[in-house]
Design an enzyme around this catalytic site. Structure first.
Site, PDB file in Angstrom:
ATOM      1  N   CYS A  95      10.301  -3.190  -1.616  1.00  0.00           N
ATOM      2  CA  CYS A  95      10.910  -3.934  -0.509  1.00  0.00           C
ATOM      3  C   CYS A  95      11.566  -5.224  -0.994  1.00  0.00           C
ATOM      4  O   CYS A  95      12.705  -5.528  -0.650  1.00  0.00           O
ATOM      5  CB  CYS A  95       9.856  -4.296   0.533  1.00  0.00           C
ATOM      6  SG  CYS A  95       8.929  -2.918   1.237  1.00  0.00           S
ATOM      7  N   ASP A  96      10.832  -5.998  -1.791  1.00  0.00           N
ATOM      8  CA  ASP A  96      11.265  -7.355  -2.130  1.00  0.00           C
ATOM      9  C   ASP A  96      11.664  -7.566  -3.583  1.00  0.00           C
ATOM     10  O   ASP A  96      12.230  -8.611  -3.919  1.00  0.00           O
ATOM     11  CB  ASP A  96      10.142  -8.340  -1.773  1.00  0.00           C
ATOM     12  CG  ASP A  96       9.830  -8.327  -0.285  1.00  0.00           C
ATOM     13  OD1 ASP A  96      10.768  -8.139   0.508  1.00  0.00           O
ATOM     14  OD2 ASP A  96       8.656  -8.498   0.083  1.00  0.00           O
TER      15      ASP A  96
ATOM     16  N   CYS B 142       4.952  -5.698  -1.556  1.00  0.00           N
ATOM     17  CA  CYS B 142       5.757  -4.478  -1.673  1.00  0.00           C
ATOM     18  C   CYS B 142       6.877  -4.685  -2.684  1.00  0.00           C
ATOM     19  O   CYS B 142       7.842  -5.419  -2.408  1.00  0.00           O
ATOM     20  CB  CYS B 142       6.337  -4.088  -0.316  1.00  0.00           C
ATOM     21  SG  CYS B 142       7.390  -2.619  -0.359  1.00  0.00           S
TER      22      CYS B 142
END
Length: 311
Positions: A136-137, A133
């Site tokens: 997300c990261d 992701c």
């Protein structure tokens, strides 16, 4: 036989949000989870973009908070694997590994699993530089060397997003052309921060035990392998929606549950939320929103159902 108003299958952020809102509205709620509360949230090392948290919070800690809230409002959590889900007249029957549940409405929150490459180092460095992701990261790897694996819409979209965080993004694809939308392909091709490497596969992810340090790539045309340094590897080779409990008529061509904006499927009383449904953006915040909507709409459905019973 365990009876409740609403049965929720899956305990990720979407399922926990639904449990919280439904139980707070006075409905009897049972949430069934086969492993541990939190779903894929449990595997996220640090979350820094969830509203309300100034400092990053671990996926585990966030999952515990969701669980605590849901239970405080009266939701019950059972640990089992649901093996069958059927509807008999106006009642849903769910059979699990150790119990049978009966409910007026069901909210499916079983999520989707990221397809893995199955290469050496992938599991070892998951959460330590290996991610599925970008949004997300990605922020954890600002100005770092980032490798993106894949050729579809998600890979291209996330490569573009990551290129805003780093000038050193490389995207590899096993074929000689991307399979994503033409407009995304053009954006990637024009992006000076993205290096495109076609006809390549990833064969190994290397690290120092704590973090990713590089990879081994396979040049399919030259039939040779070589090493390159990278700090992060983002893998986008597809998702596997966990929709085995649903009839195929309720799924789209990719296997996701089809819903409307009320999270309703084509089967009255059955709702699908989070990553298990066809949606344009998969994030914790949108999953929580799905859960709240499904809880509200399923409660309305039960009101209408009970009203019909007394006519």
């Amino acid at each position: 036989m365990v009876d409740q108003d609403i049965l929720i299958i899956g305990s990720g952020v979407a399922g926990m949000s639904a449990a919280q809102y439904a139980s707070r509205a006075g409905r009897s709620v049972t949430l069934i989870e086969e492993l541990a509360p939190g779903g894929q949230t449990m595997f996220i090392d640090m979350i820094e973009n969830y509203p309300g948290f100034e400092e990053p919070i671990s996926g585990y800690d966030l999952a515990v908070k969701f669980q605590t809230q849901a239970e405080r409002f009266g939701a019950k959590i059972a640990y089992a694997s649901v093996t069958e889900l059927v509807k008999e007249k106006d009642t849903f029957i769910a059979k699990s590994s150790d119990e049978t549940y009966r409910a007026k409405a069901v909210i499916l929150a079983t999520g989707a699993k990221h397809r893995h490459l199955g290469v050496e180092g992938e599991e070892e460095y998951a959460g330590k530089g290996v991610s599925y992701c970008g949004t997300c990261d990605g922020p954890f790897f600002r100005n770092k060397k980032i490798l993106v694996v894949g050729g579809g819409d998600t890979a291209l979209t996330d490569a573009i997003f990551l290129s805003k965080l780093s000038e050193h993004v490389t995207i590899i694809h096993r074929k000689d052309r991307f399979r994503g939308q033409d407009n995304l392909v053009r954006q990637v091709e024009r992006n000076k921060n993205i290096e495109i490497v076609m006809n390549h596969t990833l064969t190994k992810i290397e690290g120092d035990g704590n973090k990713v340090t590089g990879v081994i790539l396979h040049d399919l045309k030259e039939s040779k392998e070589y090493h390159r340094d990278f700090d992060a590897v983002f893998i986008f080779v597809g998702m596997l929606p966990q929709t085995g409990l649903l009839d195929k008529t309720l799924l789209d061509h990719d296997g996701y549950a089809m819903t409307n904006q009320r999270m309703e499927t084509r089967l009255p009383g059955l709702y699908a939320i989070g990553d298990v449904r066809d949606t344009v953006f998969r994030q914790l915040i949108t999953a929580a929103s799905d859960g709240a909507i499904a809880a509200h709409c399923s409660s309305e459905y039960i009101d209408e159902l009970e009203g019909m019973e007394y006519v």
